[in-house]
Design a protein around this motif. Sequence first.
Motif, short mmCIF file in Angstrom:
data_model
loop_
_atom_site.label_atom_id
_atom_site.label_comp_id
_atom_site.label_asym_id
_atom_site.label_seq_id
_atom_site.Cartn_x
_atom_site.Cartn_y
_atom_site.Cartn_z
N UNK A 282 -72.04 12.92 -107.71
CA UNK A 282 -72.72 13.07 -106.38
C UNK A 282 -73.84 14.22 -106.38
N UNK A 283 -74.91 13.95 -105.78
CA UNK A 283 -75.88 15.09 -105.75
C UNK A 283 -76.48 14.89 -104.34
N UNK A 284 -76.86 15.84 -103.57
CA UNK A 284 -76.58 17.43 -103.62
C UNK A 284 -75.11 17.71 -103.68
N UNK A 285 -74.86 19.12 -103.50
CA UNK A 285 -73.39 19.11 -103.83
C UNK A 285 -72.64 19.16 -102.52
N UNK A 286 -72.98 19.39 -101.37
CA UNK A 286 -72.27 19.89 -100.47
C UNK A 286 -71.60 18.31 -99.90
N UNK A 287 -70.39 18.32 -99.55
CA UNK A 287 -69.67 17.21 -99.34
C UNK A 287 -68.52 17.64 -98.48
N UNK A 288 -68.00 16.81 -97.30
CA UNK A 288 -66.74 17.30 -96.69
C UNK A 288 -65.77 16.01 -96.88
N UNK A 289 -64.54 16.77 -97.23
CA UNK A 289 -63.49 15.56 -97.39
C UNK A 289 -62.58 15.92 -96.60
N UNK A 290 -61.98 14.69 -96.22
CA UNK A 290 -60.68 14.86 -95.19
C UNK A 290 -59.61 13.57 -95.45
N UNK A 291 -58.49 14.10 -95.18
CA UNK A 291 -57.25 13.04 -95.48
C UNK A 291 -56.68 12.33 -94.24
N UNK A 292 -56.45 11.05 -94.22
CA UNK A 292 -55.88 10.35 -92.92
C UNK A 292 -54.70 9.71 -93.49
N UNK A 293 -53.62 9.78 -92.56
CA UNK A 293 -52.42 9.02 -92.79
C UNK A 293 -52.49 8.05 -91.38
N UNK A 294 -52.33 6.66 -91.81
CA UNK A 294 -52.13 5.56 -90.85
C UNK A 294 -53.42 5.81 -89.92
N UNK A 295 -54.50 6.12 -90.44
CA UNK A 295 -55.82 6.54 -89.54
C UNK A 295 -55.83 7.69 -88.47
N UNK A 296 -54.88 8.61 -88.74
CA UNK A 296 -54.87 9.77 -88.09
C UNK A 296 -55.11 10.79 -89.10
N UNK A 297 -56.00 11.79 -88.89
CA UNK A 297 -56.32 12.78 -89.57
C UNK A 297 -55.37 13.87 -89.90
N UNK A 298 -55.14 14.12 -91.03
CA UNK A 298 -54.17 15.37 -91.51
C UNK A 298 -55.09 16.71 -91.35
N UNK A 299 -54.35 17.55 -90.24
CA UNK A 299 -54.82 18.84 -90.20
C UNK A 299 -54.57 19.77 -91.23
N UNK A 300 -55.16 20.81 -91.59
CA UNK A 300 -55.20 21.81 -92.42
C UNK A 300 -55.43 21.76 -93.82
N UNK A 301 -55.90 20.48 -94.23
CA UNK A 301 -56.49 20.35 -95.63
C UNK A 301 -57.41 21.15 -95.88
N UNK A 302 -57.21 21.93 -97.19
CA UNK A 302 -58.16 22.72 -98.08
C UNK A 302 -59.22 22.08 -98.54
N UNK A 303 -60.58 22.54 -98.19
CA UNK A 303 -61.62 21.78 -99.06
C UNK A 303 -61.72 22.21 -100.45
N UNK A 304 -61.59 21.42 -101.32
CA UNK A 304 -61.67 21.62 -102.66
C UNK A 304 -63.18 21.98 -103.17
N UNK A 305 -63.10 22.90 -104.11
CA UNK A 305 -64.21 23.12 -104.84
C UNK A 305 -64.89 22.27 -106.00
N UNK A 306 -66.15 21.98 -105.68
CA UNK A 306 -66.79 20.90 -106.65
C UNK A 306 -67.04 21.67 -108.19
N UNK A 307 -67.24 21.04 -109.19
CA UNK A 307 -67.69 21.34 -110.55
C UNK A 307 -68.87 20.23 -111.00
N UNK A 308 -69.76 21.24 -111.30
CA UNK A 308 -71.09 20.49 -111.99
C UNK A 308 -71.00 19.87 -113.18
N UNK A 309 -71.40 18.79 -113.47
CA UNK A 309 -71.46 17.85 -114.62
C UNK A 309 -72.79 18.29 -115.52
N UNK A 310 -72.48 17.97 -116.75
CA UNK A 310 -73.87 18.24 -117.68
C UNK A 310 -75.00 17.47 -116.92
N UNK A 311 -74.99 16.54 -116.48
CA UNK A 311 -76.34 15.74 -115.80
C UNK A 311 -76.50 16.17 -114.59
#
Length: 270
Positions: free
Chosen positions: A152-181
Motif C-alpha cells: 500500500x501507498x502512502x504509508x499511513x493506515x489505521x488497523x483495528x481488530x473486531x470480535x463478533x462485530x465488536x471492536x477490541x480495545x487496546x490494540x497496538x498499532x503496528x509499524x509498517x515496513x517499506x518494500x523495494x518498490x
Amino acid sequence: MLRVCLYWVWAPLYLLTGWVSSTGMSSYSSALQGPFQRSEPGTNIQLTFTSSGFSTDQVTVTWLKNSHQLLKSQTSVHPRGDTYNVTSSVVILLQADDVHSLVHCQVKHMSILVSQKTIRLEQYLRVPPTVTVSQSSHSLDMVTVICHVQRFHPQNVHLSWLENCHTLKGAVQPSSKQNSDGTYTLESLHLVNASVWESERVLTCKVQHETQPPIQASLILSTAVQDTYKFLGSAGPEMPAFILMAFLLGFKVVLVISFIATYFHRWWNL
C-alpha cells in the motif's frame, strides 16, 4: 480539483512545493497544476505547466517520464502584450510501480534550455492495500491470528481488530515496513485464548487507508476446531510409538517363523 503551485524561478528550492529541482531565467514566472487528490493505478492524470514573460514565441516544452519522452502532450504559445505565455499539459497513466517514477519538464526558448523541473509521481498515487487473515498454533491453549496488510501507498493506515462485530480495545498499532518498490507492508498479531471458547467467534481485521472505505478480512474460529485441535495435540505423540511397537513385534514374529521353517527344512533333508 487542482493543486496549484506558484513560484518565481529564482526562488529558493524549498519554496517550490512538489519540485525536486529548478533552474532557469529570473525574468520568467511559472506554475504547475496537478490533481489535488490521489488516484489509484490505472487512472489518467493531467499535469499542466504554464509560464510567461518570453520575448518571442519560439518556446518548446518537452515532458519525460523516467528519461523516456511522453508523446501525449500539448503545448500552446500565445502573445500577451509585448511578451508570450506558454501552456503545456501532459496526460500520464498511473501505474502501481510509479512510487519511484519521476516526470521531467524541459523548457527551451530559441533552442536554449531555460528551465528544467522534476516532480515525483508518488504525491499523486494511491495504492490500496491487500488485506488477508491467517492463524497459527501458539500453544495448546493459545491461537495466533495474523492480519497481513500488503503493498500500500502512502504509508499511513489505521488497523483495528473486531470480535463478533465488536471492536477490541487496546490494540497496538503496528509499524509498517517499506518494500523495494516503495510500497509498504505491515502485520498485526492477535492472541486468542482457545481454552475459553464457548461458541463460534468471528475475528475481523479492518484497515482504513486514507479517506477510502475500510478494507477488511475475517476468520471464523469455532469450538469444533478447538476440540479437534486438542484431540490431535494429545493423540499425536502416542500414535507413532504404537506403530513402531507393532512393527518391531511383527518383525520378530517373521524372524521366528523363518528360523523354524529353515530348521525343519534342514532336518527333513537329512
